[in-house]
Design an enzyme around this catalytic site. Structure first.
Site, PDB file in Angstrom:
ATOM      1  N   ASP A  94      83.417  48.432   0.441  1.00  0.00           N
ATOM      2  CA  ASP A  94      84.798  47.984   0.291  1.00  0.00           C
ATOM      3  C   ASP A  94      85.731  49.069   0.815  1.00  0.00           C
ATOM      4  OD1 ASP A  94      84.746  49.892  -1.686  1.00  0.00           O
ATOM      5  OD2 ASP A  94      84.822  48.487  -3.338  1.00  0.00           O
ATOM      6  N   GLY A  97      90.693  50.203  -1.588  1.00  0.00           N
ATOM      7  CA  GLY A  97      92.020  49.777  -2.003  1.00  0.00           C
ATOM      8  C   GLY A  97      92.096  49.328  -3.446  1.00  0.00           C
ATOM      9  N   ASP A 148      93.784  47.279   2.129  1.00  0.00           N
ATOM     10  CA  ASP A 148      94.844  46.339   1.771  1.00  0.00           C
ATOM     11  C   ASP A 148      95.488  46.764   0.465  1.00  0.00           C
ATOM     12  OD1 ASP A 148      92.545  45.795   0.250  1.00  0.00           O
ATOM     13  OD2 ASP A 148      93.183  43.732  -0.117  1.00  0.00           O
ATOM     14  N   GLN A 190      95.463  38.281   1.703  1.00  0.00           N
ATOM     15  CA  GLN A 190      96.259  38.427   0.493  1.00  0.00           C
ATOM     16  C   GLN A 190      97.334  37.332   0.482  1.00  0.00           C
ATOM     17  OE1 GLN A 190      95.718  40.205  -2.105  1.00  0.00           O
ATOM     18  NE2 GLN A 190      94.225  41.745  -1.456  1.00  0.00           N
ATOM     19  N   GLY A 217      92.713  39.547  -3.863  1.00  0.00           N
ATOM     20  CA  GLY A 217      93.806  39.268  -4.779  1.00  0.00           C
ATOM     21  C   GLY A 217      93.517  38.220  -5.828  1.00  0.00           C
ATOM     22  N   CYS A 305      62.741  32.398 -16.167  1.00  0.00           N
ATOM     23  CA  CYS A 305      63.003  33.472 -15.206  1.00  0.00           C
ATOM     24  C   CYS A 305      61.696  34.136 -14.769  1.00  0.00           C
ATOM     25  CB  CYS A 305      63.940  34.512 -15.825  1.00  0.00           C
ATOM     26  SG  CYS A 305      64.395  35.843 -14.701  1.00  0.00           S
ATOM     27  N   CYS A 307      61.629  37.304 -13.352  1.00  0.00           N
ATOM     28  CA  CYS A 307      61.861  38.727 -13.113  1.00  0.00           C
ATOM     29  C   CYS A 307      60.880  39.585 -13.915  1.00  0.00           C
ATOM     30  CB  CYS A 307      63.304  39.107 -13.469  1.00  0.00           C
ATOM     31  SG  CYS A 307      63.625  39.273 -15.241  1.00  0.00           S
ATOM     32  N   CYS A 310      61.380  39.432 -17.770  1.00  0.00           N
ATOM     33  CA  CYS A 310      60.949  38.212 -18.466  1.00  0.00           C
ATOM     34  C   CYS A 310      59.452  37.973 -18.377  1.00  0.00           C
ATOM     35  CB  CYS A 310      61.716  37.012 -17.910  1.00  0.00           C
ATOM     36  SG  CYS A 310      63.492  37.085 -18.262  1.00  0.00           S
ATOM     37  N   HIS A 336      67.150  41.601 -14.970  1.00  0.00           N
ATOM     38  CA  HIS A 336      67.190  40.177 -15.320  1.00  0.00           C
ATOM     39  C   HIS A 336      68.498  39.521 -14.900  1.00  0.00           C
ATOM     40  CE1 HIS A 336      67.057  36.367 -17.349  1.00  0.00           C
ATOM     41  NE2 HIS A 336      68.253  36.667 -17.855  1.00  0.00           N
TER      42      HIS A 336
END
Length: 375
Positions: A94, A97, A148, A190, A217, A305, A307, A310, A336
């Site tokens: 990112d 901002g 931004d 935005q 935003g 699940c 994973c 689990c 998980h």
């Protein structure tokens, strides 16, 4: 020419939901996709190998935090973010901002950029559109984001218009200094909750021809209906042959509503953050592992699940680990929750392919009795 391309595979017959494939410099990401957040070059408690094992195909890391610590020059000297953290999958960074406007103190916004105080030591710092892009180029992520201004909700029309104008100027300035051929650059729409400003911002960014577009935003205090309208007001004006990314969204209802409106990419700290506080997202709804009833419950966290948590451990064991403040408990719960959301995405892609996304959305929200927060 950049080896970065979005391919629309199929559009759902009854909604704007899109099944796509994102070629990120030879690394394939199927969309819609949820990106785990590795703020400081790590998804908290998890190794890159564990991230891959849960089916994640792309992660996000944070420009602001890595700029402050260890510093972008350290990461560059290590050979870039991928080598620094030993992760060879796609990474999006990112712009920094959001953190400047949410974490930093004493902000002063000028046309040149933002002066603020570090949340770590109080030192005065300055971040401009050019500096944000330069940091991200040093980090050498696969996808960089424009710098931004993230404004609060609500904000007046007059302030939102000025801010949107500034965000567009900053987007152009950042694009002008971006020089990496093996790094894509996204623009950020935005405009607050104002339909005309969202439309205008989206159209202006499309004219600048970014590699992809983000809807910014949102999730800043507005109600759900307003949030979904904000998405619609931006996305209808974005190019259909470029990826669309909704920033900072991870609640199940928000993910599904975003997909319905044509969003391809999502990220959020929510699944790992709530895991560290003992909350699990399951096919039976929200589960608070701290409760005494789980101390002698020898069943899996979620029988549906697949994973590591689990398949191999019980609620009683996870309850014990959490009460004992053992890191393994938070690691297993994070695995998980992330796998749960990634499975939601896998199901969404299959449903779009079969032209039954709206039915899938209804099934999920009916089967999983989440509260209004979506977990």
């Amino acid at each position: 020419m950049k080896d970065f391309k979005y391919e629309l595979i199929h559009k759902d017959a009854k909604s704007e939901a899109r099944l796509g494939k994102l070629n990120v410099f030879g690394k394939i990401v199927e969309t819609p996709v949820f990106m785990p957040v590795g703020t400081q070059a790590t998804v908290k408690f998890l190794s890159p190998e564990e991230i891959k094992a849960i089916g994640s195909s792309i992660i996000l890391s944070n420009t602001y935090h890595l700029w402050l610590r260890p510093g972008e020059k350290v990461v560059k000297a290590a050979g870039g973010l991928h080598k620094f953290m030993n992760y060879d999958g796609p990474i999006l960074t990112d712009s920094g901002g959001f953190q400047v406007f949410s974490l930093a103190d004493a902000r002063k916004i000028k046309e040149e950029g933002v002066t603020f105080k570090s949340h770590l030591d109080g030192s005065t710092l300055f971040l401009s559109p050019e500096k944000s892009i330069e940091i991200q180029m040093d980090l050498h992520s696969d996808i960089a984001m424009s710098f931004d201004e993230c404004i609060p909700f609500p904000s007046s029309y007059e302030y939102t218009k000025r801010s949107t104008e500034r965000t567009l100027r900053w987007a152009k300035r950042g694009k002008d200094v971006h020089t990496l051929d093996d790094q894509a650059l996204f623009g950020i729409v935005q405009g607050g909750a104002y339909r005309d400003l969202r439309e205008w911002c989206a159209k202006e960014l499309a004219e600048m021809d970014f590699d992809g577009y983000s809807i910014g935003g949102t999730s800043v205090g507005e109600d759900k209906a307003t949030m979904y309208t904000m998405i619609e007001d931006a996305i209808r004006y974005l190019p259909k042959d470029k990826p669309r990314y909704l920033m900072g969204v991870g609640a199940v209802n928000d993910l599904l509503n975003g997909i319905e409106r044509g969003v391809d990419m999502f990220d959020c700290v929510l699944p790992t953050r709530i895991a560290r506080h003992g909350t699990l997202m399951t096919s039976q709804g929200r589960l608070n592992i701290k409760k005494n009833i789980y101390a002698t419950d020898f069943t899996p966290v979620d029988p549906e699940c697949d994973c590591e948590c689990c398949k191999n451990y019980t609620k009683a064991y996870i309850n014990h680990l959490f009460r004992a403040k053992e890191g393994l408990g938070m690691r297993l719960m994070s695995i998980h929750n992330l796998r749960f959301l990634i499975k939601i995405m896998e199901g969404a892609r299959k449903a779009i392919k079969e032209d039954r996304f709206l039915e899938y959305k209804e099934e999920i929200l009916k089967k999983f009795p989440f509260d209004e927060r979506g977990f």
